[in-house]
Each structure stands twice: as structure tokens, then as C-alpha cells.
Design a protein around this motif. Sequence first.
Motif, PDB file in Angstrom:
ATOM      1  N   SER A 158       4.652   3.364  12.334  1.00 24.86           N
ATOM      2  CA  SER A 158       5.784   4.117  11.796  1.00 24.86           C
ATOM      3  C   SER A 158       5.926   5.420  12.570  1.00 24.86           C
ATOM      4  CB  SER A 158       5.611   4.411  10.299  1.00 24.86           C
ATOM      5  OG  SER A 158       4.542   5.332  10.088  1.00 24.86           O
ATOM      6  N   ALA A 159       7.121   5.989  12.512  1.00 23.46           N
ATOM      7  CA  ALA A 159       7.387   7.294  13.118  1.00 23.46           C
ATOM      8  C   ALA A 159       8.187   8.096  12.106  1.00 23.46           C
ATOM      9  CB  ALA A 159       8.154   7.148  14.428  1.00 23.46           C
ATOM     10  N   ARG A 160       7.696   9.290  11.772  1.00 19.92           N
ATOM     11  CA  ARG A 160       8.320  10.082  10.718  1.00 19.92           C
ATOM     12  C   ARG A 160       8.523  11.523  11.196  1.00 19.92           C
ATOM     13  NH1 ARG A 160       8.499   9.073   5.264  1.00 19.92           N
ATOM     14  NH2 ARG A 160       7.038   7.336   5.579  1.00 19.92           N
ATOM     15  N   TRP A 161       9.755  12.032  11.014  1.00 16.44           N
ATOM     16  CA  TRP A 161      10.029  13.422  11.358  1.00 16.44           C
ATOM     17  C   TRP A 161       9.525  14.339  10.240  1.00 16.44           C
ATOM     18  CZ3 TRP A 161      11.001  16.550  15.177  1.00 16.44           C
ATOM     19  CH2 TRP A 161      11.490  17.836  14.928  1.00 16.44           C
ATOM     20  N   GLN A 166       8.431  20.563  12.242  1.00 21.86           N
ATOM     21  CA  GLN A 166       9.326  20.338  13.376  1.00 21.86           C
ATOM     22  C   GLN A 166       8.669  19.443  14.434  1.00 21.86           C
ATOM     23  OE1 GLN A 166      12.836  22.189  13.544  1.00 21.86           O
ATOM     24  NE2 GLN A 166      12.097  21.444  11.572  1.00 21.86           N
ATOM     25  N   GLN A 167       8.118  18.331  13.947  1.00 20.34           N
ATOM     26  CA  GLN A 167       7.406  17.401  14.820  1.00 20.34           C
ATOM     27  C   GLN A 167       7.604  15.966  14.340  1.00 20.34           C
ATOM     28  OE1 GLN A 167       3.261  18.540  14.805  1.00 20.34           O
ATOM     29  NE2 GLN A 167       3.500  19.734  16.687  1.00 20.34           N
ATOM     30  N   TRP A 168       7.352  15.060  15.270  1.00 20.02           N
ATOM     31  CA  TRP A 168       7.259  13.651  14.914  1.00 20.02           C
ATOM     32  C   TRP A 168       5.793  13.295  14.657  1.00 20.02           C
ATOM     33  CZ3 TRP A 168      10.966  10.297  13.681  1.00 20.02           C
ATOM     34  CH2 TRP A 168      12.281  10.606  14.044  1.00 20.02           C
ATOM     35  N   GLU A 169       5.583  12.470  13.652  1.00 17.67           N
ATOM     36  CA  GLU A 169       4.239  11.963  13.374  1.00 17.67           C
ATOM     37  C   GLU A 169       4.260  10.449  13.480  1.00 17.67           C
ATOM     38  OE1 GLU A 169       1.205  13.435  10.250  1.00 17.67           O
ATOM     39  OE2 GLU A 169       2.173  11.693   9.308  1.00 17.67           O
ATOM     40  N   LEU A 170       3.478   9.942  14.392  1.00 18.54           N
ATOM     41  CA  LEU A 170       3.393   8.493  14.616  1.00 18.54           C
ATOM     42  C   LEU A 170       2.099   7.967  14.021  1.00 18.54           C
ATOM     43  CD1 LEU A 170       5.498   9.480  16.750  1.00 18.54           C
ATOM     44  CD2 LEU A 170       4.674   7.651  18.231  1.00 18.54           C
ATOM     45  N   VAL A 176      -3.464   8.821  14.369  1.00 14.92           N
ATOM     46  CA  VAL A 176      -2.207   9.551  14.191  1.00 14.92           C
ATOM     47  C   VAL A 176      -1.901  10.350  15.450  1.00 14.92           C
ATOM     48  CG1 VAL A 176      -1.011  11.324  12.851  1.00 14.92           C
ATOM     49  CG2 VAL A 176      -2.518   9.686  11.701  1.00 14.92           C
ATOM     50  N   LEU A 177      -0.655  10.283  15.887  1.00  7.39           N
ATOM     51  CA  LEU A 177      -0.208  11.024  17.069  1.00  7.39           C
ATOM     52  C   LEU A 177       0.998  11.869  16.669  1.00  7.39           C
ATOM     53  CD1 LEU A 177       0.004  11.586  20.156  1.00  7.39           C
ATOM     54  CD2 LEU A 177       1.383   9.495  20.310  1.00  7.39           C
ATOM     55  N   ARG A 178       0.959  13.154  17.002  1.00  9.11           N
ATOM     56  CA  ARG A 178       2.093  14.035  16.735  1.00  9.11           C
ATOM     57  C   ARG A 178       2.710  14.491  18.048  1.00  9.11           C
ATOM     58  NH1 ARG A 178       1.541  18.171  11.648  1.00  9.11           N
ATOM     59  NH2 ARG A 178       1.190  16.618  10.013  1.00  9.11           N
ATOM     60  N   SER A 179       4.033  14.699  18.010  1.00  2.15           N
ATOM     61  CA  SER A 179       4.724  15.143  19.221  1.00  2.15           C
ATOM     62  C   SER A 179       5.973  15.923  18.849  1.00  2.15           C
ATOM     63  CB  SER A 179       5.109  13.941  20.089  1.00  2.15           C
ATOM     64  OG  SER A 179       6.056  13.123  19.414  1.00  2.15           O
ATOM     65  N   GLU A 398      13.392   0.003  10.693  1.00  4.10           N
ATOM     66  CA  GLU A 398      12.908   0.040   9.311  1.00  4.10           C
ATOM     67  C   GLU A 398      11.736   1.005   9.119  1.00  4.10           C
ATOM     68  OE1 GLU A 398      14.292  -1.506   6.864  1.00  4.10           O
ATOM     69  OE2 GLU A 398      15.496  -3.127   7.751  1.00  4.10           O
ATOM     70  N   VAL A 399      11.133   1.465  10.216  1.00  4.16           N
ATOM     71  CA  VAL A 399       9.929   2.302  10.089  1.00  4.16           C
ATOM     72  C   VAL A 399      10.066   3.628  10.835  1.00  4.16           C
ATOM     73  CG1 VAL A 399       8.377   0.377   9.640  1.00  4.16           C
ATOM     74  CG2 VAL A 399       8.822   1.059  12.008  1.00  4.16           C
ATOM     75  N   ILE A 400      11.291   4.002  11.195  1.00  3.72           N
ATOM     76  CA  ILE A 400      11.552   5.313  11.789  1.00  3.72           C
ATOM     77  C   ILE A 400      12.278   6.150  10.745  1.00  3.72           C
ATOM     78  CG2 ILE A 400      12.707   6.579  13.636  1.00  3.72           C
ATOM     79  CD1 ILE A 400      12.438   4.126  15.401  1.00  3.72           C
ATOM     80  N   TYR A 401      11.677   7.270  10.339  1.00  6.82           N
ATOM     81  CA  TYR A 401      12.186   8.084   9.248  1.00  6.82           C
ATOM     82  C   TYR A 401      12.705   9.418   9.787  1.00  6.82           C
ATOM     83  CZ  TYR A 401       9.570   4.773   6.368  1.00  6.82           C
ATOM     84  OH  TYR A 401       9.085   3.628   5.781  1.00  6.82           O
ATOM     85  N   GLY A 402      13.926   9.782   9.411  1.00 12.03           N
ATOM     86  CA  GLY A 402      14.546  10.992   9.909  1.00 12.03           C
ATOM     87  C   GLY A 402      14.345  12.206   9.028  1.00 12.03           C
ATOM     88  N   ARG A 403      15.191  13.211   9.240  1.00 17.39           N
ATOM     89  CA  ARG A 403      15.062  14.504   8.555  1.00 17.39           C
ATOM     90  C   ARG A 403      15.133  14.365   7.037  1.00 17.39           C
ATOM     91  NH1 ARG A 403      18.788  19.222  10.792  1.00 17.39           N
ATOM     92  NH2 ARG A 403      16.894  19.722  11.979  1.00 17.39           N
TER      93      ARG A 403
END
Length: 546
Positions: A158-161, A166-170, A176-179, A398-403
Motif C-alpha cells: 500500500s501507499a498512503r499520503w 507531508q510524506q508518502w508511506e509505503l 516501511v519506506l517513507r518518501s 485500490e491501495v493508494i490513499y490520497g490526502r
Amino acid sequence: MAPSPLQPDPELEAILDPLQGLDPARLTPSGLIPEGEDPRRRGGGEDGDEGKLPKQVKVAIIGAGFGGVDAAIQLMNAGETDFVVVDRAEGPSGCWRANHYPGIACDVPSNLYSYSYAPNPNWTRTYSPGGEIADYIERVARDYGVIKKTHFGVTVQSARWLESDQQWELQTDAGVLRSQFLISALGPLTEPVFPDIKGRESFTGPQMHSARWDDSVDLTGKRVAAIGTGASAIQFVPKVAKEALELDVYQRTAPWVLPRTDRDTTRLERMLFRNFPITQRLSREATYWAREILVAGMRGSKLVRGTLEFLGRRHLQRQVKDPVLRERLKPNFDIGCKRILLSNTWYPALTQPNVHLVTDAIQEITPTGIRTTDGKLREVDAILYGTGFHVTDPPAAEVIYGRSGETLAGHWNGSPKCYLGSTIDGFPNLFMVVGPGSGVGHTSILLGIEWQVSYAVQAITRARNEGISTYCLKAETMDQWVRDVDALSEGTVWVDGGCKSYYVDATGRNSTTWPTYTFKLRDRLKAFDPSEYEVARVTAPAAAPR
């Protein structure tokens, strides 16, 4: 008719022959690849922490196919090294690694199907076989140092903002990877579609999709069913027909098929391309403009469309002599409404005595075969699916979550929308490669990939130089874009061609392909314009009280 091979010039061969000792496959921008280097090893970043996924980077890239490799190269060229590439496969090359069915090859000429900055003078055919393309991507990834920045065998779950950070969390199966920025280079042709046919799970023999081919299954002497007549099927069916005892080909819609002008490249051509690169650049440029002419037919030119349909009808008439079979193979929609297919072996395969074209609809799959609506049960030992991909409903959405916490799929609500095929309102700092509305069916997808990656890299570089933390596309920018694309799509073959295709989503919109000439998309992507985005800057830490 395929072009005639160039005739070797003995005098020119003698002049150039001493140069053939160099192996371009082992040359890099900075020298030679060390002997024994394994191009498929897991990346470990610059600190040499082999196999360990970092916890924090500036840019995370998902996918190590054409898009992901190009994103890594362009970032490095811009001086950005704080990034990582992750891919669930065990090596690079994306869909060209995943797809390895018999007969797989590109339907775009080789000299156009490569990075503009990394031409390959050694293509063995004018239309590249799939294995050569996979090797090419891997070689470029190795030569430009992308392999060292890539972690293979890592699945992003999953990828969640995170608005507060102010980061993405994968979430990945490696941690867990943040960017700050996320580049999605998954590509639209990654997740296969299996048809919703009653009883499919009950079949007791092997079943496989073209994108999940099982090389351990031997089809020699077997009764085989092939469902689908798209771009993959027209390549694997002729190969399977040579091995199978009986092959039933289930056709729902007859496709338009044109001659494939494919041939071996000559030694002289390869020498010219290696030693006089301008010759290959000229070939690429000519191919590009020849392909752009096809767009006129898709947009309504009766001359271009009529010429293409004439070539298709003549190809069918020349290769299929049986008038009854020929009638069943005639397309009933305008050419270009579905992807135009190229093959010299599809029609001849269908005329073989062991191959049977089935046009009755499938009613159900039984444990031993396939029953059609006419009540006939055809027993088979294996079933092959050439039934396409989730293009307008990608599972990743289905697994990318926005603001707002909403998924990308929920935000799209059945109709994917992506500004310049790259960014989406409500999903800050997310850049897509070959996003919705930027696909092409007539030319090389690598053109758009390079332009979109350049656009993203411009934004990331500006953020670094100007202290920008986030870009979020303005809703009004997206709304105007959708209106523009819908207007461009009106009257084109993609929406009014009389067929059902993956170009059109569940709402009836063309949300897949760029509906006009590619150089117009290039012009729009040439310069990143921050005024189209809500821009937030890095907040300086508050001064400590005295």
C-alpha cells in the motif's frame, strides 16, 4: 510487403570490420562493466547495505521496467541520488520480464522502441523479440547504475499520503519506506484479466494467462483451447498450433490484422548503426513521423483510415482462401477502435487442419472442457488466456490513499483521470508514468515515458532548489484537462469506432489513450508549471526561546 534486406558492400565491410572487436553490451557511460558483476543482485544503495530497504528517501520509484529505469536515470542526471527503486520481480525489465509466452515480440519497430539516449544498434530484427527487449532494459539499468539503486523481490502492499508529515508511506513486505515524492512506474499492462466464465475454477487441467505463462507445461500433442484474439493471442496461437494435437481458438470479436514488415537486420545495418549513430537516429525519426500519420486515420481522415482498412482486407483475402472462414474473420468495427494487430502468421495458423475457430459464445467451463451456447462441449487438456489486462481498473488504485484518506480507485469512481497522464488532484507529490489518458496504440510508449519522467524530475529539482515540500494538483486544473481530453476524443475511432475496447472505461470515456498526435503531449509536458498546483514550502523550525 517486407522491405528487402540491404546488400553488404565488401569494401565497406573491410573498412569497418576491425571495429567489431568492441562489445557495446559491455560499454557504459563511464567505461567497462567489471567481469563477474551480477546485474540481478538486490540493490543496497550507496552505503553498500546489501539487501536492506532504507526507511527514508526523497523519491521512491515503484517498478523497474522502462518507466522506473528511466526515472532513476533522469534523477541521477539531475543530481538527485536520494532515491530508491523497488520491484516485486527478481530482476529488471517490467512487463518484458513477466511476459515470456511463445512468439512474444514488439509491434513497434525496434529503432523507435528504445530510450532516445541509449540506442541499441544490435537489434537482430526490425521488430524486437521480447527477450531482446528485456535484455536491453537490463543492460541499460546496469550500465547507468540503476541496479545498485534497486531492491528486487519487494512487493509494495500500500501507499498512503501522510498529511501531517507531508510524506508518502509505503508498506512493503520488506518493511516501511517513507518518501517525499512517489513515482509510480507500474505500467498499464501488468495485471492480467481472466474472463468471468462460469466454472472456470473447476477445470482440472492447466490454465494460464499469456502474462503468467508456465514454461513447465508441455502442450505437445495436447488438446488446447485459446480464449481471446488480441495482441498476445495472435503471437502465441501460431506457435502453439505447431505443437498441439488440436487447438480451439475462441473468438468474440475478429480483430483488424495488418502485414508485419518484420525481417532480420543485416550485419551491415548493425555496423552502420554502431559506427555512424546518425544513421540510426535518422531511421528513428523517419519511423516516428510515419507512425504519426496513423493518428490522422484515428481522428477521422477517410483517406488514411480507408487505406488501412484496404490493407487489412487484402491481407485477409490473400492469407485465407476459404470464403466461409474468411467471412468469420472479417472485423465489424472501424480500424483503430481496438488496437491494430500486426502478424503474418495469425491467419495461416487458423487455416491449419488442427486449428478450429470457435465464434459461438462460451456458456461455461467444465472440469474437462468448454461448453458453448450452442450446447456443444469441446474437451481439452489445457486452456490459454489472451484476455488482456486491468487497464481502466488497475488493482494498484485500490491501495493508494490520497490526502483525504480515499483510495485512488474511489477518487476515480470508475473513470481514471490523470493530468498529462502524470498527476492527480488530491494525491500530492505523486507522479505517474503512462498514467490514464497518455497511452498510445500507434507508436512507441517510450516517447511518453521520457517526457513524463522529465516533467516529474523538473518538479522534484525545483522543490530541492526552492525549498518546496509539496505539490498538489489544483482541482480546476484537472477539471479543465478532462474537458480538453474529452473534447479531443469526440468523433475519434477510439470512442465512435463501433467496438468495445480497453481504451474506454465503464462510464464510456476514453480514459486510456492520448487522443491526438504525440508531439502535442510532448509540448504540454515540456515545462513543469507550478501555477497549476497548490505549492507548500518547507517551514523553517521555530527559533528557540531566549
